[in-house]
Design an enzyme around this catalytic site. Structure first.
Site, PDB file in Angstrom:
ATOM      1  N   GLU A  12       0.823  -1.216   0.000  1.00  0.00           N
ATOM      2  CA  GLU A  12       0.000   0.000   0.000  1.00  0.00           C
ATOM      3  C   GLU A  12       0.860   1.270   0.000  1.00  0.00           C
ATOM      4  OE1 GLU A  12      -3.856  -1.600   2.538  1.00  0.00           O
ATOM      5  OE2 GLU A  12      -2.160  -0.756   3.595  1.00  0.00           O
ATOM      6  N   GLY A  78     -12.927  -2.963   2.762  1.00  0.00           N
ATOM      7  CA  GLY A  78     -14.037  -3.663   2.140  1.00  0.00           C
ATOM      8  C   GLY A  78     -15.274  -2.781   2.149  1.00  0.00           C
ATOM      9  N   MET A 178      -9.191  -2.463   9.346  1.00  0.00           N
ATOM     10  CA  MET A 178      -8.732  -3.019  10.610  1.00  0.00           C
ATOM     11  C   MET A 178      -7.851  -2.079  11.440  1.00  0.00           C
ATOM     12  SD  MET A 178      -8.023  -6.913   9.206  1.00  0.00           S
ATOM     13  CE  MET A 178      -7.729  -7.627  10.820  1.00  0.00           C
ATOM     14  N   GLU A 179      -7.752  -0.803  11.046  1.00  0.00           N
ATOM     15  CA  GLU A 179      -6.824   0.083  11.755  1.00  0.00           C
ATOM     16  C   GLU A 179      -7.342   1.496  12.045  1.00  0.00           C
ATOM     17  OE1 GLU A 179      -5.950  -1.214   8.670  1.00  0.00           O
ATOM     18  OE2 GLU A 179      -4.891  -2.994   9.367  1.00  0.00           O
ATOM     19  N   ASP A 202     -12.499  -4.700  -1.951  1.00  0.00           N
ATOM     20  CA  ASP A 202     -13.342  -5.901  -1.953  1.00  0.00           C
ATOM     21  C   ASP A 202     -14.715  -5.548  -1.383  1.00  0.00           C
ATOM     22  OD1 ASP A 202     -11.315  -6.153   0.622  1.00  0.00           O
ATOM     23  OD2 ASP A 202     -13.378  -6.577   1.135  1.00  0.00           O
TER      24      ASP A 202
END
Ligand code: SAH
Length: 234
Positions: A12, A78, A178-179, A202
């Site tokens: 990334e 996502g 997730m962060e 996604d």
């Protein structure tokens, strides 16, 4: 002024560190912090690795040890909304830790003792990020910009039933990762302005893991690079 740029995965941030002028590497706490100039802006780039604790540790270190004055998190996420598609960009207005649940002591999602379940991003940073993203998307064939709520939790979301349950509780949720909401809590507590920008990789369903690495490598890294470039040049 010193900008901190965090990403979760090496792919990334690919390119940004290479684009840095006079890069200086510092190893600390199992992470590599690279300080230098990104298009004339004094910056520090770092990979947080995956998850809320990893991100919180990284954000704290950026502020306390490397003296950054504001933070941008760039990464992938996502989609959790039918209007948000792979290749779109979401700039967070606020973030929720979707796995936080200290009931019955505190309401679901509320971060104990902050009184907040939605941690707001900095208006100015987010405005500038949105502008940078919009200018980049104008050069692409497709991809839309969205602004709103992003959820973070220590789980790669690929189970439609779980997503449906979460969406029922947070109908305006645009994306999951997730962060971001961990960085949000650190920045809230330390009083540091921050923004989160996520490229949709996604649809947080059964196909999520399959699409994921290919997209990160070939698309998301280019998105992150160009948005940060536009941000720094604005
Ligand atoms: N499968 C990958 C790791 C995925 S972790 C591997 O093998 O390396 C997913 C990373 O992308 C996290 O940093 C998270 O922030 C983000 N992300 C993208 N899509 C996500 C989803 N559907 N659920 C949760 N996080 C997602």
């Amino acid at each position: 002024m010193r900008l901190g740029v965090i990403s979760a995965l090496a792919e990334e941030q690919h390119g940004l560190i290479e684009a840095m002028r006079s890069p200086q590497r510092h190893l600390h706490g199992m992470r590599e912090y690279t300080a230098g100039k990104l298009w004339e802006i004094d910056s520090v780039c770092v990979l947080s690795r995956i998850g809320k604790v990893a991100a919180a540790m990284t954000a704290t270190t950026l502020v306390e040890k490397f003296g950054v004055t504001h933070i941008i998190f760039t990464g992938v996420a996502g989609s959790t909304d039918p209007g948000v598609h792979v290749g779109d960009i979401v700039v967070a207005e606020s973030l929720v830790q979707h796995d936080m649940d200290a009931r019955p002591l505190f309401p679901q999602f509320e971060v104990p003792l902050t009184g907040l379940s939605r941690l707001p991003t900095d208006r100015q940073v987010s405005q500038k990020l949105a502008g940078a993203a919009r200018r980049f998307l104008e050069t692409e064939e497709k991809g839309k910009l969205h602004r709103g709520l992003i959820g973070s939790g220590d789980q790669f979301m690929s189970d439609p039933a779980r997503l449906k349950a979460l969406k029922a509780l947070l109908p305006d949720l645009l994306a999951v990762e997730m962060e971001g909401a961990a960085v949000a809590q650190v920045c809230f507590e330390l009083g540091v302005p921050f923004g989160v920008i996520r490229t949709i990789s996604d649809n947080a369903n059964e196909d999520a893991a399959v699409d994921f690495m290919h997209f990160v490598k070939h698309v998301a890294s280019r998105y992150a690079f160009n948005v940060i470039k536009n941000y720094c040049q604005a």
